[in-house]
Design an enzyme around this catalytic site. Structure first.
Site, PDB file in Angstrom:
ATOM      1  N   ASP A  10       0.866  -1.174   0.000  1.00 14.37           N
ATOM      2  CA  ASP A  10       0.000   0.000   0.000  1.00 14.37           C
ATOM      3  C   ASP A  10       0.910   1.234   0.000  1.00 14.37           C
ATOM      4  O   ASP A  10       2.092   1.162   0.288  1.00 14.37           O
ATOM      5  CB  ASP A  10      -0.942  -0.010   1.223  1.00 14.37           C
ATOM      6  CG  ASP A  10      -2.136   0.923   1.018  1.00 14.37           C
ATOM      7  OD1 ASP A  10      -2.097   1.754   0.081  1.00 14.37           O
ATOM      8  OD2 ASP A  10      -3.105   0.838   1.797  1.00 14.37           O
TER       9      ASP A  10
HETATM   10  C1  BGC Z   1      -5.012   3.255   0.175  1.00 13.32           C
HETATM   11  C2  BGC Z   1      -5.111   2.205  -0.900  1.00 13.32           C
HETATM   12  C3  BGC Z   1      -4.985   2.843  -2.252  1.00 13.32           C
HETATM   13  C4  BGC Z   1      -3.670   3.604  -2.321  1.00 13.32           C
HETATM   14  C5  BGC Z   1      -3.427   4.282  -3.655  1.00 13.32           C
HETATM   15  C6  BGC Z   1      -3.805   4.157  -0.010  1.00 13.32           C
HETATM   16  O1  BGC Z   1      -3.897   5.261   0.828  1.00 13.32           O
HETATM   17  O2  BGC Z   1      -4.964   2.645   1.441  1.00 13.32           O
HETATM   18  O3  BGC Z   1      -6.336   1.533  -0.796  1.00 13.32           O
HETATM   19  O4  BGC Z   1      -5.068   1.882  -3.260  1.00 13.32           O
HETATM   20  O5  BGC Z   1      -3.676   4.600  -1.317  1.00 13.32           O
HETATM   21  O6  BGC Z   1      -4.219   5.379  -3.812  1.00 13.32           O
END
Ligand code: BGC
Length: 759
Positions: free
Chosen positions: A292
């Site tokens: 993530d």
């Molecule tokens: C989130 C993810 C997301 C990623 C990219 C993160 O803050 O937890 O779910 O895919 O950002 O935007």
């Protein structure tokens, strides 16, 4: 080089390299028949298996090229903090460079599970179709609809220039205040597994990669970067991990996104048990693990624990770990060449297996054709209609009678639109925001209402009636309008968003007071909830009907009107329990302190273990406000002829469901199993369900088989599943608390491997 020319280059290389991989001109096909020298890029031959192609491509790569495809960049300008990679698509989640020399395209990454999202609030870019929230799609209990929705948003992703969709949110709802419940599939592993798998399959039917996320036990937003979700191996494998396991088996997502949080003290993205042992070894997962955004904390440690690709490593992590630091680790022997090869190979394999190499992107228009958006609005509307749950309907207040002359519509900006959930999954609507100037305007906002007005949709259906709106901010004024009306519809909403949890389960602001005042003024009060997840309802006894519409997406206003008026049946069923109060939760007080986001702390998930949601309420014999699986129809259904039989570890259940009501409708008969002798985390588990659509008087014979893991417990010593000998109840009902009939099966003791694919 711009992204467009970059993709053009990839296409040219593909055509030159592998005629068989593409539809080719006749002359070229002719040439391909002649015995020719071995193709320069044999891995571009679509006829070869993905594994073989990955091996061939890997063998042709330099080490720098391998490092290229395991390192991601951020795709959004948020100056002065972040500058996007020049080849990324503006205001997108991320970008991973390709290897043009070898015909390996880049990876353009977009969020999320409800549609093609846009990062940042600095511009309203990229208007796209939003599905209802993930929890709403789970409330349809209809995997076919989930597939169609996934296929639709995956098409929009591809048409927008993306080949990786960061979708597939499947964290079980352990905490109804979790700010991201709306992105997930509810509280049950079998239901969430089936729905999220169907969505992923739909997305990947567009020859793009979908993730499944956030692996794992990412149960709350408070302290999300530091919290440790502590839980025993057995409880995890029988709950949150089982949901991932089911969904991965059923949909083969090409990527798994590891979560921000720690699990049993170790960050999820450097957790050897989660990534190497459970995911890759036990489940035999062949795709790649991406972190993530900001979830990677190390180079060799994470790589050795099973992380394959660092996301947005230029922006969110403390260092670009999978760049220079990992190269240094390789040189110093802290990570092996074999592991670097495995990481790159997994990424390559996913690119070949998904078809994204053979189906190059054609560009990313800022605007999609109006006809495409119009067709997609129908898909999201169908999803929203089946997601809406009729929780209460005293005196058949719904569907709305056509004879009402005056209808009061109160609150939640229902005059102009419907609310959506916030954070990285935010899809921006065509037609602009229905309500301007809302706070927070920037992260974790913006707060966006989609321009699909329930009021207008209702007015169009009641041309002869006075359908009047009051914004609900003054309970007395709203009550006065309700008193003067034949009936009142109060819309109440709750904005939830990534990165913060709801402070309480009460509706925010003075909405509880408004509902109470309106219901006191007019007994014919219908409440329409637009929420991220469960809320408590102090006014429940006073109102005639309650409908849970979740975040209903792009066509939400129309969908709500169609259910309220009975143009379609109310056929959603709760994918989560609604508690009466936070006092009934495993953790009445949320752990962590939002004011101290850096302080490490633990959440003890062993309190409930695998007894998540309804299993907890069953175990504790606590009556929820509305139970898991609950939802009323405008028709009536009767179940009969329940039989259950066992052959080895295979339990087959069959029954008849009949529409005994006055009108066409949809029902969701549910099968729950439980051992008579106990010994599970809770008395019963959902073991099967079927959404049926029946004309009045019609019936359907349903046969379901139960996944043997739902009859077993995890046996740590044997490292597999174990079914205890004895009698099991097999109950059929319309919710977890409305069981109509029960059959029995007797099972012999059996051991099962950890997964069909693992050893
Ligand atoms: C989130 C993810 C997301 C990623 C990219 C993160 O803050 O937890 O779910 O895919 O950002 O935007």
């Amino acid at each position: 080089m711009t992204s467009t020319t970059w993709r053009g280059l990839t296409l040219a290389l593909l055509i030159g390299a592998s005629a068989s991989a593409l539809t080719v001109a006749p002359a070229l096909a002719q040439a391909a028949k002649k015995p020719a020298a071995a193709p320069a890029h044999p891995w571009l031959n679509a006829k070869l298996a993905a594994d073989k192609r990955a091996d061939l491509a890997l063998a042709a790569m330099t080490n720098d090229e391998k490092f290229t495809i395991i390192f991601g960049y951020f795709g959004s300008d948020m100056k002065p903090k972040y500058t996007r990679h020049p080849d990324s698509l503006d205001a997108s989640a991320g970008y991973v460079a390709g290897v043009p020399r070898l015909g390996i395209p880049g990876q353009w990454q977009t969020d999320a599970g409800v549609g093609v999202a846009t990062q940042g609030s600095h511009q309203d870019l990229r208007a796209r179709t939003a599905l209802p929230s993930g929890i709403a799609t789970a409330a349809t209990w209809n995997p076919e609809l989930a597939f169609k929705g996934g296929a639709m948003i995956g098409k929009e992703a591809r048409d927008s220039g993306f080949n990786v969709q960061l979708a597939g949110g499947i964290n079980l709802m352990r905490e109804p205040r979790n700010g991201r419940n709306f992105e997930y599939g509810g509280e049950d592993p079998w239901l969430a597994g089936a729905i999220v798998a169907a969505q992923i399959k739909g997305i990947q039917s567009n020859h793009i990669i979908s993730t499944i996320k956030h692996y794992a036990l990412n149960g709350q937003e408070t302290g999300r970067f530091v919290v440790s979700s502590n839980i025993s191996d057995a409880a995890a494998r029988t709950s949150d991990l089982l949901a991932f396991q089911f969904a991965i088996e059923q949909s083969d997502p090409h990527s798994v996104m590891c979560a921000y949080n720690r699990v049993n003290g170790t960050y999820a993205c450097e957790n050897d048990w989660l990534l190497n042992t459970v995911l890759k070894k036990d489940w035999g997962y062949k795709g790649y693990v991406m972190s993530d955004w900001g979830a990677d904390h190390s180079s060799a440690k994470a790589a050795n624990a099973g992380l394959d690709q660092e996301s947005a490593g230029d922006a969110f992590d403390k260092a670009p770990f999978f760049g220079a630091p990992l190269k240094a680790d390789l040189a110093a022997g802290r990570v092996s060449q074999a592991r670097i090869d495995d990481m790159a190979r997994r990424v390559l394999r996913a690119m070949f297996a998904s078809g994204l190499v053979d189906h190059p992107l054609k560009g990313g228009p800022d605007a999609l054709p109006a006809a495409e958006l119009a067709a997609h609005a129908k898909v999201t509307q169908a999803d929203a209609e089946e997601a809406i749950v009729l929780l209460k309907n005293d005196g058949d207040l719904l569907p709305l009678v056509k004879t009402a002359k005056t209808i009061a519509v109160v609150g939640a900006h229902a005059d102009v639109g419907v609310l959506s959930g916030g954070g990285s999954s935010q899809v921006y609507p065509a037609g602009g925001r229905a309500v301007k100037g809302l706070q927070p305007a920037t992260w974790p906002g913006p707060v966006i209402y989609y321009p699909s007005s329930p009021l207008k949709a209702l007015q169009a259906r009641y041309p002869g009636a006075k359908v009047v709106y009051d914004d609900g901010t003054d309970p007395a004024r709203a009550a006065k309008l309700a008193a003067e009306s034949d009936l009142a519809l109060v819309f109440a909403d709750q904005w939830t968003t990534e990165s913060v949890d709801a402070e309480s389960l009460n509706l925010p602001g003075n909405q509880d007071a408004t509902i109470d005042a309106v219901a006191s003024a007019n007994k014919k009060t219908v409440v329409v909830l637009i929420t991220g997840g469960p809320v408590v309802m102090p006014w429940l006894d006073k109102v005639g009907a309650v409908v849970e519409a979740w975040y209903p997406g792009t066509a939400g206003g129309e969908a709500i009107a169609r259910v309220l008026t009975g143009e379609v049946d109310a056929s959603g069923r709760l994918p989560v329990s609604f508690p009466k109060s936070v006092a009934d939760l495993p953790r009445p007080k949320l752990d962590g302190d939002p004011k101290k986001p850096g302080d490490l702390f633990d959440v003890n998930y062993d309190i409930e273990g695998a007894a998540v949601g309804y299993k907890w309420y069953d175990l504790k014999q606590v009556q929820p406000l509305f139970p898991f699986g609950h939802g009323l129809s405008y028709s009536k259904f009767a179940y009969s002829n329940l039989t259950a039989s066992a052959a080895g570890d295979k339990v087959t259940v069959s029954f008849d469901v009949k529409n005994v009501g006055p009108r066409a409708g949809k029902d969701v008969p549910q099968v729950y199993v439980g051992p008579k002798a106990g010994g599970w985390e809770a008395p019963k588990r959902l073991a099967g369900f079927k959404k049926v659509s029946l004309a009045p008087g019609a019936s359907q014979h349903v046969t379901l088989t139960v996944d043997p893991r739902l009859l077993a417990v995890w046996d740590g010593k044997a490292h597999g599943w174990s079914i205890a000998a004895g009698q099991y109840d097999v109950a059929l009902g319309s919710s977890s608390r409305a069981l109509a009939s029960t059959a029995q099966v007797t099972l012999a003791a059996r051991s099962l491997p950890v997964s069909p694919a693992g050893k």
